[in-house]
Write a protein that holds these residues in place. Structure first.
Motif, mmCIF file in Angstrom:
data_model
loop_
_atom_site.group_PDB
_atom_site.id
_atom_site.type_symbol
_atom_site.label_atom_id
_atom_site.label_comp_id
_atom_site.label_asym_id
_atom_site.label_seq_id
_atom_site.Cartn_x
_atom_site.Cartn_y
_atom_site.Cartn_z
ATOM 1 N N TYR A 345 -41.317 15.919 38.153
ATOM 2 C CA TYR A 345 -42.238 15.683 37.303
ATOM 3 C C TYR A 345 -43.756 16.463 38.135
ATOM 4 O O TYR A 345 -44.866 16.582 37.248
ATOM 5 C CB TYR A 345 -42.787 14.397 37.490
ATOM 6 N N THR A 346 -44.309 17.189 38.833
ATOM 7 C CA THR A 346 -44.632 17.950 39.683
ATOM 8 C C THR A 346 -44.320 18.715 39.968
ATOM 9 O O THR A 346 -43.559 18.872 40.810
ATOM 10 C CB THR A 346 -45.540 17.184 40.755
ATOM 11 N N TYR A 371 -44.145 23.930 33.278
ATOM 12 C CA TYR A 371 -44.966 23.494 32.492
ATOM 13 C C TYR A 371 -45.049 21.509 33.293
ATOM 14 O O TYR A 371 -44.876 21.086 32.760
ATOM 15 C CB TYR A 371 -45.084 23.165 30.864
ATOM 16 N N ARG A 372 -46.165 21.302 34.465
ATOM 17 C CA ARG A 372 -46.664 19.992 34.756
ATOM 18 C C ARG A 372 -47.376 20.682 35.726
ATOM 19 O O ARG A 372 -47.473 21.481 36.289
ATOM 20 C CB ARG A 372 -44.835 19.808 35.121
ATOM 21 N N PRO A 373 -48.211 19.049 36.138
ATOM 22 C CA PRO A 373 -49.531 18.673 36.831
ATOM 23 C C PRO A 373 -48.770 19.720 38.527
ATOM 24 O O PRO A 373 -47.822 19.686 38.786
ATOM 25 C CB PRO A 373 -49.332 17.716 37.078
ATOM 26 N N THR A 374 -49.898 21.021 38.521
ATOM 27 C CA THR A 374 -49.025 20.940 39.951
ATOM 28 C C THR A 374 -50.347 22.212 40.893
ATOM 29 O O THR A 374 -51.288 21.835 41.150
ATOM 30 C CB THR A 374 -48.983 22.949 39.011
ATOM 31 N N LEU A 375 -49.547 21.537 42.427
ATOM 32 C CA LEU A 375 -50.736 21.425 43.825
ATOM 33 C C LEU A 375 -50.479 22.730 45.027
ATOM 34 O O LEU A 375 -49.180 22.519 45.317
ATOM 35 C CB LEU A 375 -51.375 20.107 44.050
ATOM 36 N N SER A 390 -53.484 21.031 36.229
ATOM 37 C CA SER A 390 -52.283 20.411 34.789
ATOM 38 C C SER A 390 -51.962 20.845 33.850
ATOM 39 O O SER A 390 -52.542 22.121 33.141
ATOM 40 C CB SER A 390 -53.450 19.076 34.032
ATOM 41 N N VAL A 391 -52.178 19.924 32.679
ATOM 42 C CA VAL A 391 -51.022 20.786 31.693
ATOM 43 C C VAL A 391 -52.150 19.570 30.380
ATOM 44 O O VAL A 391 -52.345 18.344 30.847
ATOM 45 C CB VAL A 391 -49.689 20.192 31.607
ATOM 46 N N LYS A 392 -51.787 20.515 29.395
ATOM 47 C CA LYS A 392 -52.966 19.818 28.499
ATOM 48 C C LYS A 392 -52.239 18.617 28.273
ATOM 49 O O LYS A 392 -51.414 17.768 27.974
ATOM 50 C CB LYS A 392 -52.853 20.761 26.969
ATOM 51 N N GLY A 393 -53.771 17.604 28.467
ATOM 52 C CA GLY A 393 -53.342 16.211 28.063
ATOM 53 C C GLY A 393 -53.384 15.086 29.296
ATOM 54 O O GLY A 393 -52.775 13.612 29.282
ATOM 55 N N PHE A 394 -53.216 15.983 30.120
ATOM 56 C CA PHE A 394 -53.219 15.164 31.233
ATOM 57 C C PHE A 394 -54.247 15.147 33.080
ATOM 58 O O PHE A 394 -54.430 16.393 32.718
ATOM 59 C CB PHE A 394 -52.079 15.433 32.347
ATOM 60 N N ILE A 436 -47.051 8.570 40.736
ATOM 61 C CA ILE A 436 -47.843 8.365 39.307
ATOM 62 C C ILE A 436 -47.668 9.743 38.564
ATOM 63 O O ILE A 436 -47.675 8.303 37.645
ATOM 64 C CB ILE A 436 -49.446 8.332 40.765
ATOM 65 N N VAL A 437 -47.612 10.258 39.127
ATOM 66 C CA VAL A 437 -47.405 11.266 37.757
ATOM 67 C C VAL A 437 -45.908 10.681 36.481
ATOM 68 O O VAL A 437 -46.093 10.854 35.672
ATOM 69 C CB VAL A 437 -47.195 13.122 37.869
#
Length: 561
Positions: A345-346, A371-375, A390-394, A436-437
């Motif tokens: 998911y990340t 396409y997902r939250p990235t660090l 992040s991605v749109k909406g998150f 968490i994500v």
């Protein structure tokens, strides 16, 4: 990609606005979607006015900030203008320092070193101020969470004025004034200013004590428009006014530093998109690859020959930035595959020798692929530093906050943030962030969406229609370029893949005897979809195509189904 058709507004409101403005119902519907329902609201939208800017003294602590600066100027105190090393920070410093220098000779600038000091206010910067008899620091685009550092400065007899737009923590720093529209106790009517925008409001406040009007401040709006574009804040309300007039300055009387950067650019009129992709990366490159002060020097330089030299140096930094960005992105993609993390998911990746100046760009690149939250982490001194996207909406800020037991510090926005942690906390953080994500993200947000404003037919596309659409600019978050959908179209038979590796699609769309040219960047894989007179539907924006001196309307395809 998910196609999301925006709800059509109430027909009675559309009809009323259509009649009031004497425009067709498609235009009226687009306006209502943007919250514009009356003639007066439409007038403000299409004809932004400097009088639409709010009174700066509506912002909490503005009176305290202006009074302290007046006192410093009268007493000939040394003033330091301090800002972050990104576009928002460096334009803020250029803005405030160049303005203050018109009323005081005791002004200096300071940008922290990305590598030795890190983001925000630093002890090193405060010590520099103390060593140089500086008694007032104006911090721009940073400082809202610098509780201990502001206390440290106060103990040294240094006052702080903070101009920030990031979310405050539980405690507000004990500064002389803290200007931040996102403060819970700040009733300023517009909350989405960038750091440079908050700096501009302070400048507006100071100007009111100098018998200056808003017209006197227009030449500085080019810097604000650049920061608005680069920081991806909504181009609505006050930001729209500032961006509108700032673009006029860039196009009609650009500052010497902008002229130097734009010598190779052939476009006659720059849009906010051009500012984001041409000017902003070059300003950013200085702070990423060398030092942010190089950007401030270029933006404030008045000698064309000196500015040209600065611009050449920054061009080199930008080239180095591109190479580092490309190489690190390739390494990160390999790491994701090697670790078998394609289905998470990340995205969380780390390599100790990655260039700290480009990890934010790399994080953005990775979100384009997965396409997902990235660090993206790298080594920074004895700690690890990361940039998050992040991605749109998150809300990635909230997700990081939920992992705070593993962090040293963090800050940022809903879609972009930065953080540091101890190396031994990396794996624990990575696992917690994934959990968490996974638990909080709406799974549909993990595939990109196209928001479609309206369904239209080809016979509704006319030069007049396009002329009105162009007046919707400047475009950006909150006022994106309208996206249209047309169904049951075919290709005239000459559609083909073009560009390196057949990456793009060029075709001519046909329906009901009407045809129009179309280009689809990165849609080369859709060639089979349009072959053999198959019917398909298109999502697109409208654009102009210039060929051999002739200008014609064309569709800029976003997706084909």
């Amino acid at each position: 990609m998910r196609w999301i058709l925006k709800p059509k507004p109430e027909s009675s409101i559309i009809q009323r606005l259509s009649s009031a403005l004497n425009v067709d119902t498609i235009i009226a519907s687009l306006l209502v979607q943007r919250g514009i329902e009356t003639y007066d609201q439409a007038k403000m939208f299409f004809r932004p006015s400097l009088h639409d800017l709010h009174d700066p003294f509506l912002m909490k602590d503005m009176n305290l900030a202006v009074a302290r600066i007046e006192k410093a100027i009268t007493a000939q105190e040394n003033i330091m203008v301090y800002g972050d090393y990104d576009v928002d920070g460096t334009t803020s410093v250029a803005l405030m320092s160049s303005y203050l220098e018109t009323i005081s000779s005791q002004v200096t600038t300071y940008i922290p070193d990305r590598y030795t000091e890190g983001y925000g206010i630093s002890y090193q910067g405060i010590d520099y101020a103390s060593d140089n008899d500086i008694s007032l620091i104006i911090a721009l685009d940073c400082g809202i969470k610098a509780i201990e550092k502001i206390a440290y400065a106060k103990a040294k007899g240094i006052d702080f004025i903070i101009c920030d737009h990031h979310r405050p923590g539980d405690q507000i720093p004990d500064a002389i004034a803290v200007l931040d529209p996102k403060r819970d106790d700040c009733e300023y009517p517009y909350k989405e200013l960038c750091g440079c925008g908050v700096g501009f409001k302070l400048m507006q406040g100071i100007a009111s004590t100098q018998n200056q009007s808003i017209d006197d401040l227009v030449p500085y709006m080019d810097l604000v428009a650049t920061a608005i574009g680069a920081d991806i804040v909504p181009i609505t309300g006050e930001n729209r006014v500032l961006a509108y007039f700032g673009l006029q300055v860039i196009n009609q009387s650009p500052r010497v530093g902008f002229k130097a950067m734009l010598t190779q650019v052939q476009k006659e009129t720059l849009t906010i998109t051009d500012v984001v992709f041409i000017i902003a990366p070059r300003i950013n490159a200085a702070g990423r690859m060398k030092h942010g002060l190089h950007a401030v020097n270029l933006l404030t330089e008045k000698n064309p020959e000196v500015a040209s030299q600065y611009a050449l140096e920054i061009e080199v930094y930008n080239s180095d930035r591109k190479n580092a960005d490309k190489n690190i992105t390739e390494q990160a993609l390999i790491q994701i595959k090697d670790h078998g993390e394609e289905e998470r998911y990340t995205t969380v990746v780390y390599q100790e020798d990655w260039h700290k100046g480009v990890i934010g760009i790399v994080a953005s690149r990775l979100t384009e692929t997965y396409y997902r939250p990235t660090l993206v982490f790298t080594k920074s001194g004895d700690k690890l530093a990361a940039s998050a996207r992040s991605v749109k909406g998150f809300d990635v800020y909230n997700a990081i906050d939920a992992c705070s037991e593993h962090l040293e510090q963090f800050g940022g926005h809903k879609y972009a943030a930065g953080l540091t942690l101890k190396e031994e906390q990396y794996e624990s953080f990575k696992q917690k962030f994934e959990e968490i994500v996974a638990a909080t993200i709406d799974k549909k947000l993990l595939s990109p969406e196209i928001q479609i404003d309206a369904t239209i037919e080809l016979d509704q596309i006319s030069p007049k229609f396009f002329r009105i659409l162009k007046q919707f600019a400047p475009f950006g978050p909150g006022n994106m370029t309208p996206v249209f959908m047309t169904d049951h179209v075919t290709d005239t038979g000459y559609g083909k893949c073009v560009g390196a590796a057949d990456k793009h699609l060029k075709c001519r769309i046909e329906k009901s005897g009407l045809t129009i040219g179309a280009i689809g960047f990165n849609l080369g894989t859709k060639c089979d979809t349009i072959r053999d007179k198959k019917r398909f539907k298109i999502a697109y924006t409208l654009d102009e195509n210039e060929w051999n001196g002739a200008i014609s309307l064309q569709l800029k395809l976003k997706d084909i189904n």
